[in-house]
Enzyme design. Structure first.
Site, short mmCIF file in Angstrom:
data_model
loop_
_atom_site.label_atom_id
_atom_site.label_comp_id
_atom_site.label_asym_id
_atom_site.label_seq_id
_atom_site.Cartn_x
_atom_site.Cartn_y
_atom_site.Cartn_z
N HIS A 218 1.08 -1.10 -0.05
CA HIS A 218 0.25 -0.18 0.08
C HIS A 218 1.04 1.10 0.02
CE1 HIS A 218 -3.61 2.23 1.63
NE2 HIS A 218 -2.71 3.06 2.08
N HIS A 220 2.01 5.41 -0.95
CA HIS A 220 1.55 6.59 -1.26
C HIS A 220 2.58 7.34 -2.00
CE1 HIS A 220 -2.13 7.30 1.30
NE2 HIS A 220 -1.56 6.12 1.78
N CYS A 251 -3.56 10.12 5.29
CA CYS A 251 -3.96 9.89 6.49
C CYS A 251 -4.18 11.09 7.19
CB CYS A 251 -3.12 9.07 7.29
SG CYS A 251 -3.33 8.80 9.01
N ASN A 260 -2.51 8.16 -2.37
CA ASN A 260 -1.92 7.00 -2.94
C ASN A 260 -1.34 6.92 -3.98
OD1 ASN A 260 -4.53 6.73 -0.82
ND2 ASN A 260 -3.34 4.71 -0.65
N1 COA Z 1 -17.33 3.47 15.65
C1 COA Z 1 -18.25 4.29 16.15
N2 COA Z 1 -17.91 5.07 17.28
C2 COA Z 1 -17.01 4.69 18.03
C3 COA Z 1 -16.13 3.56 17.58
C4 COA Z 1 -16.09 3.05 16.38
N3 COA Z 1 -15.38 2.26 15.67
N4 COA Z 1 -15.01 3.25 18.58
C5 COA Z 1 -15.39 4.28 19.52
N5 COA Z 1 -16.27 4.93 19.20
C6 COA Z 1 -17.14 6.06 20.14
C7 COA Z 1 -17.45 5.47 21.45
O1 COA Z 1 -18.46 4.69 21.50
C8 COA Z 1 -17.33 6.63 22.49
O2 COA Z 1 -18.49 7.39 22.06
P1 COA Z 1 -19.48 8.10 23.36
O3 COA Z 1 -18.29 9.47 23.62
O4 COA Z 1 -20.61 8.72 22.97
O5 COA Z 1 -19.52 7.11 24.27
C9 COA Z 1 -16.27 7.46 21.59
O6 COA Z 1 -16.11 7.03 20.30
C10 COA Z 1 -14.97 7.48 22.32
O7 COA Z 1 -14.75 5.99 22.53
P2 COA Z 1 -13.31 5.52 22.81
O8 COA Z 1 -13.31 4.21 22.69
O9 COA Z 1 -12.66 6.23 24.14
O10 COA Z 1 -12.24 5.96 21.36
P3 COA Z 1 -11.30 6.93 21.28
O11 COA Z 1 -11.79 8.36 21.22
O12 COA Z 1 -9.98 6.73 22.09
O13 COA Z 1 -10.76 6.77 19.71
C11 COA Z 1 -10.63 5.17 18.04
C12 COA Z 1 -10.20 5.62 19.41
C13 COA Z 1 -9.88 3.98 17.35
C14 COA Z 1 -12.11 4.98 17.93
C15 COA Z 1 -10.34 6.31 17.39
O14 COA Z 1 -8.95 6.87 17.30
C16 COA Z 1 -10.68 6.32 15.39
O15 COA Z 1 -11.51 5.88 15.22
N6 COA Z 1 -9.44 6.19 14.85
C17 COA Z 1 -9.34 5.91 13.45
C18 COA Z 1 -8.33 6.72 12.78
C19 COA Z 1 -8.45 6.56 11.36
O16 COA Z 1 -9.42 6.18 10.63
N7 COA Z 1 -7.28 6.69 10.55
C20 COA Z 1 -6.96 6.53 9.27
C21 COA Z 1 -6.72 4.99 8.95
S1 COA Z 1 -4.95 5.04 8.91
ZN ZN Z 2 -3.05 4.86 2.95
#
Ligand code: COA
Ligand code: ZN
Length: 323
Positions: A218, A220, A251, A260
């Site tokens: 993958h 970029h 990202c 990408n």
């Molecule tokens: N889908 C929807 N909601 C989610 C979720 C999911 N997969 N995971 C957590 N949440 C919600 C929780 O329900 C909570 O909601 P509330 O405050 O209403 O109760 C809130 O988000 C916080 O949950 P928490 O477990 O503490 O998560 P966090 O704030 O530490 O975040 C991730 C962790 C992993 C969910 C977040 O960082 C994330 O989604 N990252 C993805 C980043 C991404 O996509 N990067 C690009 C790809 S390379």
């Molecule tokens: Zn990527």
């Protein structure tokens, strides 16, 4: 297979089918600030399938607060018509994401963890150790729902916060996935830091540590060497690549992230090099133009601008140089 197959890479033979996963609807859209209407996302996915793409990373089941653009993950999956032979994947960061994904027609749940602590913390707000532990229930939920699980590693070839990433850090995560029964390993070059040298080094380490896993590269194109890295991958025997329509992508949680490698540029390179992709390039270029109009700015893809190599241009459309 000869004994030395793990040590001496075998180039992919000419005529081989190359597996392309289109990641524009996920990696591409996630970096766009303006929310793209769900029906426009669906139209782009339909166009990609019309052009012959068989694997599409369609969205992520991540926190909508982290990535508002992909909050409509379930709606996109509900709105896309299933075609024979096409598989849809989506990124899933935790059990909550897996539960959401399990209720949709997605086929593959993609796990992801960065090989560097600081990017992982920025991306998923947790340490590598915590992130891997979260994947245990994710794999259970996925399998109970009949979904395949893939293992992704981000910042494989370098980290925007830490610089060089040792191949051993990638191997550690790959082994974890292997022990979880995962066979597909996705190597993410999150901010385009891969080079021919680092690609060879990482592949050599993985060939030694987890020879049974199938690797997807993958890349970029952040520093302009994305397709050169694909040529290295082919020389090293890798048949699976991710790319993004028009060269969208990046990202939001990495400094300096850009697109990408571009799907139509990749298809062009592969077909002109004697490989098969099953993709209709002129139709794909139409989808790239559609994507560009939906996004509302020029995309970096080059073949969409120049057209296929043997496309004839009308002579009277160009003035004659006359002294
Ligand atoms: N889908 C929807 N909601 C989610 C979720 C999911 N997969 N995971 C957590 N949440 C919600 C929780 O329900 C909570 O909601 P509330 O405050 O209403 O109760 C809130 O988000 C916080 O949950 P928490 O477990 O503490 O998560 P966090 O704030 O530490 O975040 C991730 C962790 C992993 C969910 C977040 O960082 C994330 O989604 N990252 C993805 C980043 C991404 O996509 N990067 C690009 C790809 S390379
Ligand atoms: Zn990527």
């Amino acid at each position: 297979m000869p004994d030395n197959a793990k040590i001496i890479p075998m180039p992919v033979p000419a005529g081989a089918q190359i597996d392309i996963c289109e990641v524009g609807p996920r990696d591409g859209f996630q970096i766009e600030k303006t929310i793209i209407p769900t029906d426009k996302k669906i139209a782009i996915v339909e166009g990609l399938m019309d052009a012959g793409l068989k694997k599409i990373q369609i969205t992520s089941f991540v926190s909508p607060r982290a990535v508002p653009q992909l909050a409509d993950a379930a709606e996109v999956l509900a709105g896309v018509e299933r075609r024979p032979g096409v598989v849809f994947s989506a990124l899933v960061p935790n059990a909550k994401g897996a539960e959401r994904a399990a209720e949709t027609q997605v086929d593959i749940m993609g796990l992801f963890c960065s090989a560097s602590e600081s990017h992982n913390r920025k991306n998923v707000n947790a340490s590598i150790e915590e992130t891997l532990n979260r994947f245990l229930p994710v794999a259970e939920i996925a399998r109970a729902a009949g979904k395949t699980v893939q293992g992704g590693v981000a910042t494989v070839f370098g980290c925007p916060f830490e610089g060089e990433v040792p191949p051993a850090s990638v191997v550690r995560i790959a082994r974890f996935y292997r022990d979880l029964g995962i066979t597909d390993l996705n190597l993410g070059d999150t901010t385009g830091m891969a080079t021919p040298t680092t690609v060879k080094a990482v592949l050599a380490a993985l060939r030694e540590a987890v020879p049974e896993m199938t690797v997807t590269l993958h890349f970029h194109n952040t520093r302009g060497v994305g397709l050169a890295n694909v040529m290295v991958g082919l020389a090293e025997g890798v048949t699976h690549y991710d790319s993004s329509i028009g060269g969208l992508g990046g990202c939001p949680f990495a400094a300096g992230a850009t697109g990408n490698i571009c799907t139509e540029d990749l298809v062009y390179l592969l077909e002109e090099s004697g490989y098969r992709t099953g993709v209709d390039l002129p139709r794909l270029i139409e989808v790239s133009k559609l994507t560009q109009s939906v996004i509302g700015r020029e995309l970096p893809g080059q073949v969409m601008k120049a057209g296929p190599r043997l496309q004839h241009h009308a002579m009277d459309a160009v003035s004659t140089a006359a002294g």
